[in-house]
Motif scaffolding. Structure first.
Motif, short mmCIF file in Angstrom:
data_model
loop_
_atom_site.label_atom_id
_atom_site.label_comp_id
_atom_site.label_asym_id
_atom_site.label_seq_id
_atom_site.Cartn_x
_atom_site.Cartn_y
_atom_site.Cartn_z
N THR A 35 0.76 -1.19 -0.14
CA THR A 35 -0.10 -0.11 0.02
C THR A 35 0.84 1.43 -0.08
O THR A 35 1.98 1.26 0.86
N SER A 36 0.64 2.32 -0.72
CA SER A 36 1.14 3.60 -0.87
C SER A 36 0.09 4.78 -0.97
O SER A 36 -1.13 4.28 -1.21
N ASP A 189 -1.14 -3.74 7.79
CA ASP A 189 -1.03 -3.03 6.42
C ASP A 189 -0.18 -1.96 7.22
O ASP A 189 -0.56 -0.77 7.82
N SER A 190 1.21 -2.00 6.81
CA SER A 190 2.02 -0.94 7.55
C SER A 190 1.63 0.51 7.02
O SER A 190 1.98 1.63 7.80
N TYR A 191 1.25 0.69 5.95
CA TYR A 191 1.18 2.12 5.42
C TYR A 191 -0.18 2.62 6.06
O TYR A 191 -0.17 3.77 6.53
N LEU A 192 -1.22 1.88 5.86
CA LEU A 192 -2.58 2.16 6.47
C LEU A 192 -2.56 2.23 7.89
O LEU A 192 -3.15 3.30 8.46
N SER A 193 -1.90 1.49 8.64
CA SER A 193 -1.89 1.33 10.06
C SER A 193 -0.77 2.54 10.64
O SER A 193 -0.53 2.96 11.73
N LEU A 194 -0.14 3.05 9.72
CA LEU A 194 1.13 3.86 10.29
C LEU A 194 2.19 3.20 10.93
O LEU A 194 2.80 3.92 11.89
N ASP A 195 2.28 1.90 10.81
CA ASP A 195 3.36 1.10 11.45
C ASP A 195 3.02 1.30 13.00
O ASP A 195 4.14 1.29 13.83
N ILE A 196 1.85 1.39 13.52
CA ILE A 196 1.59 1.47 14.96
C ILE A 196 2.25 0.16 15.81
O ILE A 196 2.80 0.51 16.76
N ILE A 197 2.17 -1.08 15.19
CA ILE A 197 2.67 -2.09 16.10
C ILE A 197 4.05 -2.24 16.12
O ILE A 197 4.78 -2.13 17.24
N THR A 286 -8.05 6.16 15.43
CA THR A 286 -8.96 5.81 14.24
C THR A 286 -8.21 6.63 12.83
O THR A 286 -7.63 7.70 13.07
N LEU A 287 -8.19 5.79 11.95
CA LEU A 287 -7.16 6.26 10.90
C LEU A 287 -8.59 6.29 9.46
O LEU A 287 -9.22 5.58 9.39
N ASP A 288 -7.74 7.06 8.63
CA ASP A 288 -8.33 7.35 7.23
C ASP A 288 -7.21 7.79 6.43
O ASP A 288 -6.01 7.82 6.79
N GLU A 289 -7.48 7.91 5.01
CA GLU A 289 -6.19 8.46 4.13
C GLU A 289 -5.75 9.64 4.54
O GLU A 289 -4.88 9.89 3.83
N HIS A 290 -6.33 10.39 5.30
CA HIS A 290 -5.80 11.72 5.57
C HIS A 290 -4.94 11.68 6.96
O HIS A 290 -4.23 12.62 7.61
#
Length: 319
Positions: A35-36, A189-197, A286-290
């Motif tokens: 994902t990018s 998904d590292s991109y979508l989750s902003l690498d939270i884990i 809470t995550l979204d594309e922004h």
């Protein structure tokens, strides 16, 4: 024959089975890129405006496969057990894509409705094999090997690995243990989750996700939940979270959710109330594309610092 697999939604839950099955059939598998921003933007362009970001993202991953595969797998996920179905957007995903993405005429639509029965799973595998020009014996062998691959994957996750993130093991002796719950297509998904884990691990935490708990352990929590929900992934999150809360085997719980997800709104409120009642530190991300990386990092750091302070005060009071 090249079959494309979008690297999102069902991929993060069932890819060990799907990839193993197709490869054993002798089919060349092409997985979409990681994902990018470009893939998300491509998805936003065609998806309906009120869709959650994972659905928008799926559109983008499908478009990423257009020139790379002869067929693109888009399953219609209905059920994998007797108690629940998948989110309505999963049920209607093939229809959404057919009507949203122009010239999408190479969809491999497979209806998945097993209700937990291996016989029904094999019927789906056989149907898929026939579409791809393979016979009964090939399908039978591929299905059994795929099941074994999936079981081995689950076992390794339960031993502490986070395989979708490339993490083979964690240090179980970390002072802080956090339950990080959410749908697999968001968490891994590292991109979508902003690498939270990975961020939490770098902060000195041992992370436990729902997929790291045995199914037996999660099923036992059904007795502690007044009413299960209607959705498969939601029940998985709910059971794992109740296990953490009732056994007090984590220092806090972080719920990672997608903006605009209806089922997850209910899950989040239930977890918030339960954690408040049992005095368990709880954080919703809470995550979204922004969503921005720095804002999420600041919240995670503050949450971990709060838990460290709380533990230090408790230890000081005991001593």
């Amino acid at each position: 024959m090249k079959v494309g697999i979008p690297r999102t939604l069902f991929y993060y839950a069932y890819s060990p089975f799907i990839l193993s099955f197709l490869e054993e059939l002798g089919v060349e598998v092409v997985v979409s890129e990681q994902t990018s921003k470009e893939i998300i933007d491509e998805g936003v362009e065609d998806a309906v405006s009120d869709a959650c970001v994972p659905i928008k993202l799926f559109h983008g991953h499908v478009k990423n496969l257009f020139k790379k595969a002869d067929l693109i797998l888009v399953p219609r996920l209905v059920s994998v057990n007797k108690e629940a179905t998948f989110c309505p957007k999963f049920l209607g995903l093939p229809d959404m894509l057919e009507n949203s993405i122009p010239d999408f005429n190479n969809m491999l639509e497979i209806r998945v409705d097993t209700k937990g029965k291996k016989r029904e799973l094999f019927k789906i595998c056989l149907k898929t094999a026939k579409i791809l020009g393979k016979g009964f014996l090939k399908a039978w062998k591929a299905c059994n090997i795929a099941l074994k691959s999936y079981e081995e994957y689950c076992q390794r996750m339960q031993e502490g690995a986070l395989l979708p993130l490339g993490i083979e093991s964690q240090d179980k002796n970390k002072d802080i243990k956090l339950g990080v719950v959410g749908y697999p297509y968001i968490l891994y998904d590292s991109y979508l989750s902003l690498d939270i884990i990975k961020k939490l691990i770098s902060l000195g935490c041992y992370v436990i996700t729902p997929e790291m708990l045995p199914e037996r352990v999660k099923k036992e929590e059904s007795l502690n939940i007044k009413k299960l929900l209607f959705w498969t992934f939601s029940n998985n999150v709910l059971r794992a979270s109740y296990h953490f809360i009732n056994n007090r085997n984590v220092d806090g719980i972080i719920h990672v959710t997608a903006f605009g997800c209806g089922p997850d709104f209910i899950v989040d409120k239930l977890l918030e109330l339960e954690c408040k009642e049992k005095n368990i530190p709880f954080l919703t991300v809470t995550l979204d594309e922004h969503t921005g990386q720095e804002g999420v990092n600041t919240r995670l750091e503050a949450f971990v610092d709060m838990i460290k302070i709380k533990k230090a005060r408790k230890e000081a009071a005991v001593s």
